[in-house]
Design a protein around this motif. Structure first.
Motif, PDB file in Angstrom:
ATOM      1  N   ASP A   1       0.818  -1.203   0.000  1.00 46.52           N
ATOM      2  CA  ASP A   1       0.000   0.000   0.000  1.00 46.52           C
ATOM      3  C   ASP A   1       0.856   1.260   0.000  1.00 46.52           C
ATOM      4  O   ASP A   1       0.534   2.239  -0.688  1.00 46.52           O
ATOM      5  CB  ASP A   1      -0.927   0.010   1.220  1.00 46.52           C
ATOM      6  N   ARG A   2       1.937   1.259   0.771  1.00 42.22           N
ATOM      7  CA  ARG A   2       2.768   2.460   0.874  1.00 42.22           C
ATOM      8  C   ARG A   2       3.512   2.745  -0.415  1.00 42.22           C
ATOM      9  O   ARG A   2       3.676   3.893  -0.796  1.00 42.22           O
ATOM     10  CB  ARG A   2       3.782   2.307   2.014  1.00 42.22           C
ATOM     11  N   HIS A   3       3.967   1.710  -1.093  1.00 37.88           N
ATOM     12  CA  HIS A   3       4.812   1.913  -2.271  1.00 37.88           C
ATOM     13  C   HIS A   3       4.080   1.647  -3.592  1.00 37.88           C
ATOM     14  O   HIS A   3       4.637   1.869  -4.659  1.00 37.88           O
ATOM     15  CB  HIS A   3       6.055   1.006  -2.193  1.00 37.88           C
ATOM     16  N   GLY A   4       2.836   1.165  -3.510  1.00 32.85           N
ATOM     17  CA  GLY A   4       2.078   0.922  -4.730  1.00 32.85           C
ATOM     18  C   GLY A   4       2.625  -0.207  -5.578  1.00 32.85           C
ATOM     19  O   GLY A   4       2.427  -0.242  -6.794  1.00 32.85           O
ATOM     20  N   ALA A   5       3.314  -1.135  -4.954  1.00 31.50           N
ATOM     21  CA  ALA A   5       3.933  -2.232  -5.706  1.00 31.50           C
ATOM     22  C   ALA A   5       2.904  -3.291  -6.083  1.00 31.50           C
ATOM     23  O   ALA A   5       1.870  -3.450  -5.433  1.00 31.50           O
ATOM     24  CB  ALA A   5       5.047  -2.872  -4.873  1.00 31.50           C
ATOM     25  N   THR A   6       3.207  -4.024  -7.139  1.00 34.82           N
ATOM     26  CA  THR A   6       2.465  -5.225  -7.497  1.00 34.82           C
ATOM     27  C   THR A   6       3.066  -6.377  -6.691  1.00 34.82           C
ATOM     28  O   THR A   6       4.279  -6.580  -6.715  1.00 34.82           O
ATOM     29  CB  THR A   6       2.586  -5.502  -9.003  1.00 34.82           C
ATOM     30  N   LEU A   7       2.229  -7.104  -5.976  1.00 27.91           N
ATOM     31  CA  LEU A   7       2.709  -8.141  -5.055  1.00 27.91           C
ATOM     32  C   LEU A   7       2.301  -9.522  -5.549  1.00 27.91           C
ATOM     33  O   LEU A   7       1.122  -9.780  -5.784  1.00 27.91           O
ATOM     34  CB  LEU A   7       2.127  -7.897  -3.656  1.00 27.91           C
ATOM     35  N   VAL A   8       3.290 -10.405  -5.723  1.00 28.20           N
ATOM     36  CA  VAL A   8       3.044 -11.807  -6.061  1.00 28.20           C
ATOM     37  C   VAL A   8       3.722 -12.655  -4.996  1.00 28.20           C
ATOM     38  O   VAL A   8       4.918 -12.475  -4.722  1.00 28.20           O
ATOM     39  CB  VAL A   8       3.594 -12.176  -7.449  1.00 28.20           C
ATOM     40  N   LEU A   9       2.963 -13.562  -4.395  1.00 26.36           N
ATOM     41  CA  LEU A   9       3.551 -14.366  -3.337  1.00 26.36           C
ATOM     42  C   LEU A   9       3.151 -15.830  -3.468  1.00 26.36           C
ATOM     43  O   LEU A   9       2.068 -16.164  -3.941  1.00 26.36           O
ATOM     44  CB  LEU A   9       3.162 -13.828  -1.965  1.00 26.36           C
ATOM     45  N   VAL A  10       4.068 -16.686  -3.053  1.00 27.62           N
ATOM     46  CA  VAL A  10       3.834 -18.122  -2.938  1.00 27.62           C
ATOM     47  C   VAL A  10       3.519 -18.413  -1.486  1.00 27.62           C
ATOM     48  O   VAL A  10       4.219 -17.941  -0.587  1.00 27.62           O
ATOM     49  CB  VAL A  10       5.084 -18.915  -3.371  1.00 27.62           C
ATOM     50  N   THR A  11       2.469 -19.170  -1.237  1.00 29.44           N
ATOM     51  CA  THR A  11       2.124 -19.462   0.150  1.00 29.44           C
ATOM     52  C   THR A  11       1.329 -20.752   0.273  1.00 29.44           C
ATOM     53  O   THR A  11       0.615 -21.149  -0.642  1.00 29.44           O
ATOM     54  CB  THR A  11       1.320 -18.291   0.760  1.00 29.44           C
ATOM     55  N   HIS A  12       1.488 -21.408   1.423  1.00 27.18           N
ATOM     56  CA  HIS A  12       0.618 -22.505   1.825  1.00 27.18           C
ATOM     57  C   HIS A  12      -0.448 -22.020   2.802  1.00 27.18           C
ATOM     58  O   HIS A  12      -1.314 -22.790   3.204  1.00 27.18           O
ATOM     59  CB  HIS A  12       1.442 -23.612   2.501  1.00 27.18           C
ATOM     60  N   SER A  13      -0.353 -20.747   3.191  1.00 26.98           N
ATOM     61  CA  SER A  13      -1.271 -20.194   4.188  1.00 26.98           C
ATOM     62  C   SER A  13      -2.575 -19.757   3.529  1.00 26.98           C
ATOM     63  O   SER A  13      -2.586 -18.849   2.691  1.00 26.98           O
ATOM     64  CB  SER A  13      -0.612 -18.999   4.887  1.00 26.98           C
ATOM     65  N   HIS A  14      -3.676 -20.381   3.921  1.00 29.15           N
ATOM     66  CA  HIS A  14      -4.977 -20.002   3.359  1.00 29.15           C
ATOM     67  C   HIS A  14      -5.335 -18.571   3.736  1.00 29.15           C
ATOM     68  O   HIS A  14      -5.906 -17.825   2.931  1.00 29.15           O
ATOM     69  CB  HIS A  14      -6.066 -20.959   3.849  1.00 29.15           C
ATOM     70  N   SER A  15      -5.000 -18.169   4.964  1.00 26.91           N
ATOM     71  CA  SER A  15      -5.352 -16.817   5.402  1.00 26.91           C
ATOM     72  C   SER A  15      -4.587 -15.766   4.613  1.00 26.91           C
ATOM     73  O   SER A  15      -5.138 -14.706   4.285  1.00 26.91           O
ATOM     74  CB  SER A  15      -5.084 -16.658   6.900  1.00 26.91           C
TER      75      SER A  15
END
Length: 231
Positions: free
Chosen positions: A191-205
């Motif tokens: 939110d602060r930097h306006g970046a596009t975020l892509v993440l790998v996760t096993h966390s459903h939340s």
């Protein structure tokens, strides 16, 4: 339609192993718009981290095309790729990858110094303060908890103000409380930097907090849903 920040067209990844050639990713086509938060989910071995590596230019597609910010990554040599990542991307790994002989402040300042920023230490301090580590500037990684080390890694990734932020299992080595704090920080940085975020996760939340969830199985995309329709 505006050009995507990240775009894969029929991208494949094959690696040579002891048992012969292994197909890791198969005909991946994916568009990621500017400012989107996207999670890559699926069982172990489905190709999630490999796909993230393609997006970051850390692996080269065997065939197909990978474009980031309009730049064809396959057209760049290793030095040019390293400069592109330094200037345009932030990458956060599960295992932190901090430099053990440097303080938290020095770890965060390093990519800024490599980019020639004159105010590297000032900016690094501001990023560490933003992740709640103002009191840990002069501590070395071995003196920090796992959660604190991941905060340093997040500050280091975000300090250059990257257009793209990639995270591979950013909460995987943390307990529930620290994992939740890192999730909050990831989205705050976005939110602060306006970046596009892509993440790998096993966390459903964590996946459920993203705008979009892409599910992989056996190296292929098997589901691609906006948050409202995601499981």
């Amino acid at each position: 339609m505006t050009d995507p920040v990240l775009h894969l067209e029929e991208a494949c990844l094959s690696l040579d192993g002891n048992a012969g050639r292994v197909e890791i990713l198969r005909n991946i086509t994916l568009r990621v718009p500017r400012g989107e938060t996207l999670s890559l989910v699926g069982p172990s071995g489905s190709g999630k981290s490999s796909l993230l590596m393609l997006l970051g230019g850390l692996e080269r597609a065997t065939s197909g095309k990978v474009t980031a910010l309009g730049q064809d990554l396959s057209a760049l040599d290793e030095d040019a790729l390293a400069r592109f990542r330094r200037d345009r991307m932030g990458v956060v790994f599960q295992s932190f990858h901090l430099i053990p002989t440097m303080t938290a402040l020095e770890n965060v300042a390093t990519p800024l110094e490599l980019a020639g920023a004159r105010d590297a230490l000032t900016r690094a301090q501001a990023e560490l303060e933003a992740v709640g580590l103002a009191h840990r500037l002069d501590h070395y990684p071995a003196q920090l908890s796992g959660g604190e080390q991941q905060r340093v890694a997040l500050a280091r990734a975000s300090a250059p103000r990257p257009a793209i932020l990639l995270a591979d299992e950013p909460t995987g080595n943390l307990d529930e409380a620290n994992g939740g704090a890192i999730m909050d920080l990831l989205f705050d940085l976005r939110d602060r930097h306006g970046a596009t975020l892509v993440l790998v996760t096993h966390s459903h939340s964590l996946a459920d907090r993203c705008d979009r969830v892409v599910r992989l199985r056996d190296g292929r995309i098997v589901a691609d849903a906006a948050r409202e329709a995601a499981e």
